[in-house]
Write a protein that holds these residues in place. Structure first.
Motif, PDB file in Angstrom:
ATOM      1  N   SER A  24      59.658  37.216  35.549  1.00  0.00           N
ATOM      2  CA  SER A  24      60.348  38.010  35.231  1.00  0.00           C
ATOM      3  C   SER A  24      59.789  39.239  34.573  1.00  0.00           C
ATOM      4  O   SER A  24      58.509  39.183  33.945  1.00  0.00           O
ATOM      5  CB  SER A  24      61.276  36.895  33.955  1.00  0.00           C
ATOM      6  N   GLY A  25      61.527  40.272  34.191  1.00  0.00           N
ATOM      7  CA  GLY A  25      60.119  41.096  33.480  1.00  0.00           C
ATOM      8  C   GLY A  25      60.753  42.341  34.361  1.00  0.00           C
ATOM      9  O   GLY A  25      61.477  42.636  35.039  1.00  0.00           O
ATOM     10  N   SER A  26      59.309  43.762  33.917  1.00  0.00           N
ATOM     11  CA  SER A  26      60.157  44.695  34.367  1.00  0.00           C
ATOM     12  C   SER A  26      59.053  44.484  36.157  1.00  0.00           C
ATOM     13  O   SER A  26      57.857  44.410  36.168  1.00  0.00           O
ATOM     14  CB  SER A  26      59.190  45.366  33.725  1.00  0.00           C
ATOM     15  N   ILE A  27      59.624  43.614  37.112  1.00  0.00           N
ATOM     16  CA  ILE A  27      58.842  43.717  38.646  1.00  0.00           C
ATOM     17  C   ILE A  27      58.603  44.890  39.293  1.00  0.00           C
ATOM     18  O   ILE A  27      59.650  45.292  39.632  1.00  0.00           O
ATOM     19  CB  ILE A  27      59.393  42.399  39.273  1.00  0.00           C
ATOM     20  N   PHE A  28      57.678  45.004  39.401  1.00  0.00           N
ATOM     21  CA  PHE A  28      57.558  45.863  40.641  1.00  0.00           C
ATOM     22  C   PHE A  28      57.978  46.091  42.385  1.00  0.00           C
ATOM     23  O   PHE A  28      57.283  44.799  42.645  1.00  0.00           O
ATOM     24  CB  PHE A  28      56.182  47.217  40.507  1.00  0.00           C
ATOM     25  N   SER A  29      58.072  46.486  42.456  1.00  0.00           N
ATOM     26  CA  SER A  29      58.835  46.040  44.274  1.00  0.00           C
ATOM     27  C   SER A  29      57.724  46.017  44.856  1.00  0.00           C
ATOM     28  O   SER A  29      58.237  44.696  46.370  1.00  0.00           O
ATOM     29  CB  SER A  29      60.399  47.222  44.853  1.00  0.00           C
ATOM     30  N   ILE A  30      56.972  46.507  44.913  1.00  0.00           N
ATOM     31  CA  ILE A  30      55.628  46.155  46.268  1.00  0.00           C
ATOM     32  C   ILE A  30      54.512  45.638  44.594  1.00  0.00           C
ATOM     33  O   ILE A  30      53.960  46.109  44.190  1.00  0.00           O
ATOM     34  CB  ILE A  30      54.862  47.586  46.405  1.00  0.00           C
ATOM     35  N   ASN A  31      54.406  44.133  44.966  1.00  0.00           N
ATOM     36  CA  ASN A  31      53.573  43.499  44.245  1.00  0.00           C
ATOM     37  C   ASN A  31      52.546  43.174  45.181  1.00  0.00           C
ATOM     38  O   ASN A  31      52.732  42.614  46.303  1.00  0.00           O
ATOM     39  CB  ASN A  31      53.483  42.597  42.796  1.00  0.00           C
ATOM     40  N   VAL A  32      52.020  41.737  44.246  1.00  0.00           N
ATOM     41  CA  VAL A  32      51.531  40.863  44.927  1.00  0.00           C
ATOM     42  C   VAL A  32      51.104  39.919  44.032  1.00  0.00           C
ATOM     43  O   VAL A  32      50.703  39.536  42.799  1.00  0.00           O
ATOM     44  CB  VAL A  32      50.382  40.839  45.572  1.00  0.00           C
ATOM     45  N   MET A  33      51.540  38.221  44.498  1.00  0.00           N
ATOM     46  CA  MET A  33      51.708  37.250  44.089  1.00  0.00           C
ATOM     47  C   MET A  33      50.856  35.877  44.312  1.00  0.00           C
ATOM     48  O   MET A  33      50.138  36.198  45.089  1.00  0.00           O
ATOM     49  CB  MET A  33      53.043  37.222  43.532  1.00  0.00           C
ATOM     50  N   GLY A  34      50.206  35.264  43.514  1.00  0.00           N
ATOM     51  CA  GLY A  34      49.374  34.073  43.853  1.00  0.00           C
ATOM     52  C   GLY A  34      48.511  32.918  42.805  1.00  0.00           C
ATOM     53  O   GLY A  34      49.371  33.076  41.808  1.00  0.00           O
ATOM     54  N   TRP A  35      48.225  32.342  43.592  1.00  0.00           N
ATOM     55  CA  TRP A  35      47.452  31.363  42.926  1.00  0.00           C
ATOM     56  C   TRP A  35      45.721  31.362  42.492  1.00  0.00           C
ATOM     57  O   TRP A  35      45.370  31.687  43.625  1.00  0.00           O
ATOM     58  CB  TRP A  35      47.582  29.765  43.094  1.00  0.00           C
ATOM     59  N   TYR A  36      45.600  30.601  40.834  1.00  0.00           N
ATOM     60  CA  TYR A  36      44.306  30.742  40.819  1.00  0.00           C
ATOM     61  C   TYR A  36      44.190  28.893  40.895  1.00  0.00           C
ATOM     62  O   TYR A  36      44.820  28.661  39.881  1.00  0.00           O
ATOM     63  CB  TYR A  36      43.371  31.924  40.023  1.00  0.00           C
ATOM     64  N   ARG A  37      42.845  28.973  40.763  1.00  0.00           N
ATOM     65  CA  ARG A  37      42.784  27.819  40.072  1.00  0.00           C
ATOM     66  C   ARG A  37      41.049  27.228  39.389  1.00  0.00           C
ATOM     67  O   ARG A  37      40.286  28.352  39.512  1.00  0.00           O
ATOM     68  CB  ARG A  37      42.910  26.524  41.454  1.00  0.00           C
ATOM     69  N   GLN A  38      40.467  26.201  38.268  1.00  0.00           N
ATOM     70  CA  GLN A  38      40.545  26.345  37.412  1.00  0.00           C
ATOM     71  C   GLN A  38      39.640  24.682  37.117  1.00  0.00           C
ATOM     72  O   GLN A  38      40.493  24.166  36.652  1.00  0.00           O
ATOM     73  CB  GLN A  38      40.454  27.321  35.948  1.00  0.00           C
ATOM     74  N   ALA A  39      38.463  24.446  37.918  1.00  0.00           N
ATOM     75  CA  ALA A  39      38.378  23.341  37.481  1.00  0.00           C
ATOM     76  C   ALA A  39      37.169  22.870  36.364  1.00  0.00           C
ATOM     77  O   ALA A  39      36.995  23.871  35.874  1.00  0.00           O
ATOM     78  CB  ALA A  39      37.691  22.502  38.942  1.00  0.00           C
ATOM     79  N   PRO A  40      37.375  21.953  35.975  1.00  0.00           N
ATOM     80  CA  PRO A  40      36.580  21.521  34.973  1.00  0.00           C
ATOM     81  C   PRO A  40      35.009  22.618  34.651  1.00  0.00           C
ATOM     82  O   PRO A  40      34.118  22.109  35.825  1.00  0.00           O
ATOM     83  CB  PRO A  40      36.196  20.652  34.600  1.00  0.00           C
ATOM     84  N   GLY A  41      34.327  23.073  34.173  1.00  0.00           N
ATOM     85  CA  GLY A  41      33.322  23.649  34.235  1.00  0.00           C
ATOM     86  C   GLY A  41      32.602  25.159  35.174  1.00  0.00           C
ATOM     87  O   GLY A  41      31.692  24.951  35.461  1.00  0.00           O
ATOM     88  N   LYS A  42      33.781  25.017  35.436  1.00  0.00           N
ATOM     89  CA  LYS A  42      33.390  26.022  37.353  1.00  0.00           C
ATOM     90  C   LYS A  42      34.533  27.185  36.561  1.00  0.00           C
ATOM     91  O   LYS A  42      35.140  27.530  35.764  1.00  0.00           O
ATOM     92  CB  LYS A  42      34.781  25.393  38.334  1.00  0.00           C
ATOM     93  N   GLN A  43      34.098  28.123  37.434  1.00  0.00           N
ATOM     94  CA  GLN A  43      34.497  29.591  37.662  1.00  0.00           C
ATOM     95  C   GLN A  43      36.838  28.911  38.416  1.00  0.00           C
ATOM     96  O   GLN A  43      36.583  28.474  38.797  1.00  0.00           O
ATOM     97  CB  GLN A  43      33.921  30.839  37.878  1.00  0.00           C
ATOM     98  N   ARG A  44      37.321  30.410  37.368  1.00  0.00           N
ATOM     99  CA  ARG A  44      38.729  30.315  38.157  1.00  0.00           C
ATOM    100  C   ARG A  44      38.051  31.104  39.995  1.00  0.00           C
ATOM    101  O   ARG A  44      37.469  31.695  39.819  1.00  0.00           O
ATOM    102  CB  ARG A  44      39.401  31.440  37.100  1.00  0.00           C
ATOM    103  N   GLU A  45      39.253  31.054  40.650  1.00  0.00           N
ATOM    104  CA  GLU A  45      38.913  30.803  42.018  1.00  0.00           C
ATOM    105  C   GLU A  45      40.035  31.227  42.594  1.00  0.00           C
ATOM    106  O   GLU A  45      41.262  30.550  42.634  1.00  0.00           O
ATOM    107  CB  GLU A  45      37.883  29.762  42.786  1.00  0.00           C
ATOM    108  N   LEU A  46      40.200  31.992  43.681  1.00  0.00           N
ATOM    109  CA  LEU A  46      41.538  32.639  44.384  1.00  0.00           C
ATOM    110  C   LEU A  46      41.972  30.978  45.154  1.00  0.00           C
ATOM    111  O   LEU A  46      41.059  30.605  45.748  1.00  0.00           O
ATOM    112  CB  LEU A  46      41.561  33.415  45.111  1.00  0.00           C
TER     113      LEU A  46
END
Length: 118
Positions: A24-46
């Motif tokens: 919500s908020g000021s959403i640009f019409s051309i955008n990318v959305m996604g999910w990333y995850r971070q497991a304990p002790g690990k870096q965030r990944e795509l």
């Protein structure tokens, strides 16, 4: 831009979950959305991304098991996760950015915990 993620939880290996992220908020019409995850002790990944035009990108580890989709009218992105494995256990974060990507318009949701038991 505000991102509200939901749908995490505890599931047995081989099970399914569906994550949702409403923007919500000021959403640009051309955008990318996604999910990333971070497991304990690990870096965030795509995990997966999807553009406003419908182009998708997946991490090799989830290809064939996870499906990302979006409803542009609702500014919502979904992640259908099937055949979950214990190694999928992580906090999953929703992300929004415009295209081309820029640090100024890089937004993150609060994260939702997915736990897969063996």
């Amino acid at each position: 831009v505000q991102l509200q993620a939901s749908g995490g939880g505890l599931v047995q290996a081989g099970g399914s979950l569906r994550l949702s992220c409403a923007s919500s908020g000021s959403i640009f019409s051309i955008n990318v959305m996604g999910w990333y995850r971070q497991a304990p002790g690990k870096q965030r990944e795509l995990v997966a991304t999807i553009t406003s035009g419908g182009s998708t990108n997946y991490a090799d580890s989830v290809k064939g098991r996870f499906t990302i989709s979006r409803d542009n009218a609702k500014n919502t992105v979904y992640l259908q996760m099937n055949n979950l494995k214990p190694e999928d256990t992580a906090v999953y974060y929703c992300n929004y950015n415009i295209l081309p990507r820029t640090e100024k318009y890089d937004y993150w949701g609060q994260g939702t915990l997915v736990t897969v038991s063996s």
